[in-house]
Design an enzyme around this catalytic site. Structure first.
Site, PDB file in Angstrom:
ATOM      1  N   LEU A   1      23.006  54.166 -25.392  1.00 15.16           N
ATOM      2  CA  LEU A   1      24.014  54.476 -26.392  1.00 15.16           C
ATOM      3  C   LEU A   1      25.423  54.074 -25.951  1.00 15.16           C
ATOM      4  O   LEU A   1      25.866  54.439 -24.873  1.00 15.16           O
ATOM      5  CB  LEU A   1      23.982  55.988 -26.648  1.00 15.16           C
ATOM      6  CG  LEU A   1      24.990  56.490 -27.690  1.00 15.16           C
ATOM      7  CD1 LEU A   1      24.641  55.964 -29.055  1.00 15.16           C
ATOM      8  CD2 LEU A   1      25.045  57.992 -27.662  1.00 15.16           C
ATOM      9  N   ASP A   2      26.113  53.351 -26.801  1.00  8.37           N
ATOM     10  CA  ASP A   2      27.502  52.950 -26.549  1.00  8.37           C
ATOM     11  C   ASP A   2      27.654  52.126 -25.273  1.00  8.37           C
ATOM     12  O   ASP A   2      28.738  52.028 -24.710  1.00  8.37           O
ATOM     13  CB  ASP A   2      28.433  54.173 -26.454  1.00  8.37           C
ATOM     14  CG  ASP A   2      28.601  54.844 -27.806  1.00  8.37           C
ATOM     15  OD1 ASP A   2      28.184  54.240 -28.810  1.00  8.37           O
ATOM     16  OD2 ASP A   2      29.128  55.955 -27.846  1.00  8.37           O
ATOM     17  N   GLU A   3      26.576  51.545 -24.805  1.00  3.19           N
ATOM     18  CA  GLU A   3      26.642  50.831 -23.543  1.00  3.19           C
ATOM     19  C   GLU A   3      26.180  49.385 -23.693  1.00  3.19           C
ATOM     20  O   GLU A   3      25.969  48.696 -22.707  1.00  3.19           O
ATOM     21  CB  GLU A   3      25.781  51.542 -22.495  1.00  3.19           C
ATOM     22  CG  GLU A   3      26.304  52.867 -22.041  1.00  3.19           C
ATOM     23  CD  GLU A   3      27.523  52.742 -21.148  1.00  3.19           C
ATOM     24  OE1 GLU A   3      27.656  51.731 -20.432  1.00  3.19           O
ATOM     25  OE2 GLU A   3      28.352  53.668 -21.170  1.00  3.19           O
TER      26      GLU A   3
END
Lengths: 284, 284, 284, 284
Positions: free
Chosen positions: C227-229
């Protein structure tokens, strides 16, 4: 950094340029370590910059130029090849203001700029100590405002003597004579303040203050016979407010000026700037 | 947000202004929720904006004005007091290009702009559907380029009818007549593209492209009789490169234009912009 | 714009790639209208994007792919060829916040984004009217926070039904399930706020406010299982001050978010983003 | 510049603070040349900075403090008054990297920073020549990484001996001991690189490169016992691309670091930074 040749070319756009150039390089075992191309459809012109690992090529610089010459001719190229192991010789010219000069000297000192600085020329003696600390010769060539010719004669002779590849006007506040500009096309770099809108005449920061502008900027450009109108290399701005008096704007403007000049010079030293007519292609 | 009065004033600078104003407010139990001051020594003038929590004051707006009036007079103030609970009425004017209009409508729709939009006026009918979706009346007032007077008569009468406090030229491509500018001083807001250096005449983005500029920008300003020369509210720029064709520059310019116009309008709506002569003090 | 093929490739760096590719194109009479290359010495990998004028080539897309395939194989390329005349199908997903969705719809409406938007999917019904005004189907797929599977089953089936090439999470506040991410590698684009330093957990703008940060930003990235990476496509920041309360930061953050998402999507639609491992090469 | 007193205060917000302060000043004939106020509703706290023309006041600094003291007490103010004619004494600390040090020395040399620099302290001898050119004493205090106490004892004693008002860690790569931080609260200024997202651990530029970030930045902050976590004074970023190798990022990062540190220090020297808890109010 590993030694590299840099091939810079511009020519009328047509099919097969990249193929021909890259064939030439790879057929001699050269590897392309960086490449940029640009077609400008509005003028039908093609621009290219290629970095080639020099160690793998069987050519010295002169032999490489000779070998590439027929291709260049067949495509009507304006071109040059440079050698990253031969740093350009940059003559700095200044007046009394030190911010651009000090910044370039520091970047040179810290090995951030890959060049030689054979001398600094100034119409004032103020910055001698700063320059000589870097073991760079400082030439004070005073200017008589009623007869500038002797000044420019001396400047021209120094530039020749020091075999300048580039001349940087680091807040040198004199207008170069036409002959000197003509002898060093796309080799004289200037920095000047810029505003939206523009202001002509004296004390531009005061004019900008009176007008209440919210941004001030700087433009780095090649010097042509049209003062402050040569091809633009780089520009930047900084935000100001009503709190900023003209002296604050001057101070903030100095930071923009020195940063833009350093960036522009860096692009020039790495052969990233191609000029066509009055505009530039900057491959960065 | 809690209801607030906003006191905006400018006057010749002298000792005791802040003391007098803040005494006045605190002696009536008012609390200062935000305050900005600015002295411009170059013109000897003082500027101030104060937000006062309205609920604690024993005054309605008119009574507050009346109570403050003697102080204002003794300091020769140019001043006004506004009431945050009475949103300004913003008449938007547009032509065919939709980017500024659509952006302002969206910000209005999402309650980001605290104002009313009583109507949109355009010399074309193209944007009607977009405007009417927001339940805002759309007035198509065609312009005959050989006789613009009827157009401006109608526009003026609509502006009056809708009791506009602010007129925003959201890419409305006509030059407002002098009389209209004069009737709405510092109330007509325009946005136009800006470059370093400036370009006069038609097709500015093409001119900027031919010149190889590296930044394009926009300026939001009040309209005065000097076209594009009124007091600047806000400015911004965006970086471009040789890869950007004129149509790319137009596209990127749209983003700058709409953002700068929205920011400028927001400042105006919150009474953050003070005009003095041809320049602004923007308390943000 | 004239129809173009776009060849995008990445492979281990070695001598002769550009020569081989450009020979292939020019030997079939194709002209290179734009080209970018990048060698990353730290990983020994080469990246290239070439735009080819399609009208001059004797190939339709499939035939072109077939003809290029042997070259691709011999250089172990990861590659694709796309056709600019076949706009990508972009499914937009949103929740309640409208700023990113409205911005993308406007850019689509004004033909600034070259794509199709076959539908919008949301777990709320709030934005239906805005979407339907553009004659785009709106699918309200509610999510039950204790059993999200039916929601994602329906979402997945809609994405397939509408033959999405790209999925844009325009402030869709749900975490996509692994299976969906895996089925659309480098095709799901997300936008999220970013700060220096970073803040984990809820109410990041409040955390940033408490910490007194002076810049807030946004990151546009491909969605991966982390996530978000995922690989970053674009980022930007905006300056704030102590005057900005969390709600002002949210408002200013919206402008950054929508601008960065629109820029990132534009790069993706023009096949300018190449992913290698967890990072991107963005040729713009 | 004309001599000024600067009154800086913070206190619980309530009615009448500005009135009381401005009355005090004007009743003694003082003129307010600049003033900023800020109320933070989220914490109910009020912040103020006032510049007073010193020549018109009947007080010397100590007498002024004494006269203001009762007001300060009644409003429970945290406050100080400084005298612009007494420049702060700034001790610079550095290690081997010269960019921040050289930049601050140049700004000092060109009278852009209004301060004294009584000495430079470094754990290496590399930068001695640069410092001594400015006629500033250079103290090389080596650090033994297995026993840092003697180093810090010497550093502390030098700081005291030179009567430092401010300590600037200009890329001084050691963590100051708790005791030293505690003795100089909000007087030790540090600069460090910042990224979106953040990276912990060694070689942050390499981590940022591996992650493909598009912006790198720097944060200037007061040093507290929480390393790199003190109140933020200023931040900025610069755009990078996939072309930038870690060494380019380090080079570009240097420019951001030195600019942000110089801006932060300037704000501190002009008493524009107020700290409350872990955040700052910066009146600029």
């Amino acid at each position: 950094m590993e030694r590299r040749y840099r091939l810079i070319l511009a020519c009328p756009d047509r099919v097969g340029i990249v193929a021909m150039v890259s064939n030439f390089i790879s057929s001699h075992g050269g590897s392309i370590t960086d490449a940029n191309q640009h077609s400008d459809p509005s003028i039908g012109w093609f621009f290219m910059r290629v970095e080639i690992g020099a160690v793998m090529l069987p050519f010295e610089l002169d032999a490489l130029k000779k070998a590439f010459s027929p291709i260049a001719q067949s495509f009507e190229m304006q071109w040059r090849i440079t050698d990253s192991s031969k740093p350009k010789r940059v003559v700095l010219m200044a007046s009394r203001e030190s911010h651009c000069l000090a910044d370039l000297l520091y970047r040179f000192h810290s090995k951030e700029l890959s060049c030689e600085i054979p001398c600094v020329i100034s119409n004032h003696d103020d910055l001698r100590k700063m320059v000589e600390w870097h073991d760079i010769p400082y030439h004070h060539v005073p200017v008589d405002k009623d007869n500038k010719q002797p000044h420019f004669d001396k400047v021209t002779s120094l530039i020749k003597e020091y075999q300048a590849d580039v001349i940087v006007l680091a807040r040198y506040m004199q207008i170069l004579p036409y002959e000197l500009c003509d002898q060093y096309p796309q080799q004289v770099i200037n920095i000047h303040h810029s505003f939206l809108p523009s202001f002509a005449g004296a004390k531009p920061y005061h004019q900008a203050h009176d007008r209440g502008v919210k941004l001030i900027g700087a433009t780095c450009h090649y010097v042509t016979q049209d003062l402050d109108e040569g091809p633009i290399i780089d520009q930047d701005v900084i935000r100001i407010s009503h709190r900023d008096q003209p002296e604050d704007m001057v101070r903030l403007g100095r930071d923009v000026e020195k940063n833009v000049l350093a960036r522009g010079l860096r692009c020039h030293l790495e052969d990233r700037v191609l000029v066509h007519g009055n505009k530039t292609v900057v491959f960065n």
